[in-house]
Design an enzyme around this catalytic site. Structure first.
Site, short mmCIF file in Angstrom:
data_model
loop_
_atom_site.label_atom_id
_atom_site.label_comp_id
_atom_site.label_asym_id
_atom_site.label_seq_id
_atom_site.Cartn_x
_atom_site.Cartn_y
_atom_site.Cartn_z
N CYS A 119 -4.77 6.46 13.04
CA CYS A 119 -5.34 5.41 12.17
C CYS A 119 -5.37 4.04 12.84
O CYS A 119 -5.99 3.12 12.33
CB CYS A 119 -4.56 5.35 10.87
SG CYS A 119 -4.66 6.90 9.97
N HIS A 261 -6.04 -1.25 7.55
CA HIS A 261 -6.32 0.18 7.49
C HIS A 261 -6.12 0.64 6.04
O HIS A 261 -5.09 0.35 5.42
CB HIS A 261 -5.37 0.92 8.44
CG HIS A 261 -5.35 2.39 8.22
ND1 HIS A 261 -6.50 3.15 8.19
CD2 HIS A 261 -4.32 3.25 7.97
CE1 HIS A 261 -6.16 4.41 7.95
NE2 HIS A 261 -4.86 4.50 7.81
N ASN A 291 -8.26 7.64 2.74
CA ASN A 291 -7.90 7.27 4.11
C ASN A 291 -8.77 8.07 5.08
O ASN A 291 -8.58 9.28 5.25
CB ASN A 291 -6.40 7.58 4.32
CG ASN A 291 -5.92 7.28 5.72
OD1 ASN A 291 -6.71 7.08 6.63
ND2 ASN A 291 -4.61 7.27 5.90
#
Ligand code: ACO
Length: 335
Positions: A119, A261, A291
């Site tokens: 990520c 993020h 996500n």
């Protein structure tokens, strides 16, 4: 790479693009698969739905669509692109998916490679590309974040399967000798805490011939200690952002947008609180997409650029964090 231009001192942001697959997996639909509820997922994560790749939607296809849209916004001739970095942990070719994006685009003058940092991948790729531009090696770069985590989620594990979705985003950035809109950055890794979040290989022992063994290739599913990842994010992200702002002599009230993020709305809110950045300045679209790993930052940025929330010269404090463990921050000015 044709030579170094030492007059290039800065980076300018010229375009953004994104792509998400059509299939929508809502919380009520996940509840039909595992023992969970819309209320639980919504209150613990902020996520309502996520996109899931189907046949034809792989990292190359998604990355290509996002990159093309960023190139169109930048009004670039594709042959003028020098560098393509594809941040992904889920390439459709383990040898690298960036070359297939380059070929599909017809960006034949660009060198293209993958970069893996889960990520944090997009942020690490953006920092890497910006260093090539500031160093004078390249003039125009496309930085892509694309992931298809749905292929590696254990869809029977309610602790992790609710979080992830698929998608891609991209930025078109250019070297300039007049100003620098890539104000500063920092990056960190702590492999000692790496076991909190993994997508490990799964090797089955087989034999080639007689007494010569080999391990067949493959991967298991995402393994995550959610509470530890949560604690890591709410502790380290404010620290790295605070240090960066201080180093670059910025106050948090000079920040127009906090772009983190998109892992969990509670993480976004907690970091905003620590930095004293009000909620209306925190960009969030995880309700719609969950996500999407390396894609979240450019996916969110593209949405906010296209709906005119992010305007020319806006200051954006951004941070990526995740498996590794890895985390990073960058301070940029749009335009
Ligand atoms: N539905 C219903 N109940 C659930 C679910 C679910 N989907 N998942 C867990 N529970 C239960 C647990 O079993 C537990 O029950 P128990 O108390 O009877 O044992 C209870 O809910 C609480 O579980 P916790 O794990 O403590 O829940 P928490 O509040 O920590 O939320 C979550 C879990 C959402 C995963 C949170 O920890 C989180 O978001 N962590 C960060 C994870 C993350 O962002 N990962 C990606 C990082 S980026 C990258 O690199 C890919």
């Amino acid at each position: 790479m044709e030579g170094i231009n030492f007059n290039q001192i800065g980076v300018s942001f010229k375009g953004s693009g994104s792509y998400v697959p059509d299939q929508i997996l809502t919380n009520p639909k996940i509840s039909q698969k595992v023992d969970t509820s819309n209320e639980w997922i919504k209150s613990r994560t902020g996520i309502s739905e996520r996109r899931i790749s189907s046949i034809g939607d792989n990292v190359t296809e998604m990355g290509y669509a996002a990159a093309l849209s960023a190139i169109e916004m930048a009004h670039w001739d594709i042959k003028t692109i020098d560098l393509i970095i594809l941040a992904t942990s889920t390439p459709n070719d383990l040898f690298g998916s960036a070359p297939s994006v380059q070929a599909k685009l017809g960006a034949f003058n660009a060198v293209a490679f993958d970069l893996t940092a889960a990520c944090s991948g997009f942020l690490f790729a953006l920092i890497t590309a910006s260093q090539f531009l500031k160093g004078g090696s390249f003039k125009r770069a496309i930085v892509i974040g694309a992931d298809q985590l749905s292929s590696f989620v254990d869809w029977n594990d309610r602790r992790s399967c609710i979080l992830f979705g698929d998608g891609a985003g991209a930025l078109a950035i250019e070297a300039t000798n007049e100003f620098d809109n890539f104000i500063g950055f920092d990056m960190r890794t702590d492999g000692g805490r790496g076991s909190f979040l993994n997508l490990p290989s799964k090797n089955n022992k087989d034999s080639i011939i007689d007494d010569i063994d080999f391990l067949s290739g493959g991967f298991s599913s995402i393994q995550m200690n959610g509470q530890e990842v949560y604690k890591f994010a709410v502790k380290e992200v404010p620290i790295i952002l605070e240090k960066l702002l201080k180093k670059m002599k910025y106050n948090s009230d000079q920040v127009d947008w906090l772009l983190l993020h998109q892992a969990n709305q509670r993480i976004l809110d907690s970091v905003g609180e620590r930095l004293k950045i009000p909620r209306e300045k925190i960009l969030s679209n995880l309700e719609k997409y969950g996500n999407t790993s390396a894609a979240t930052i450019p996916l969110m940025m593209d949405e906010a650029v296209r709906d005119y929330r992010i305007k020319q010269n806006d200051i954006i404090a951004t941070s990526g964090f995740g498996a590794g463990l890895s985390w990073g921050a960058a301070l940029i000015k749009w335009g």
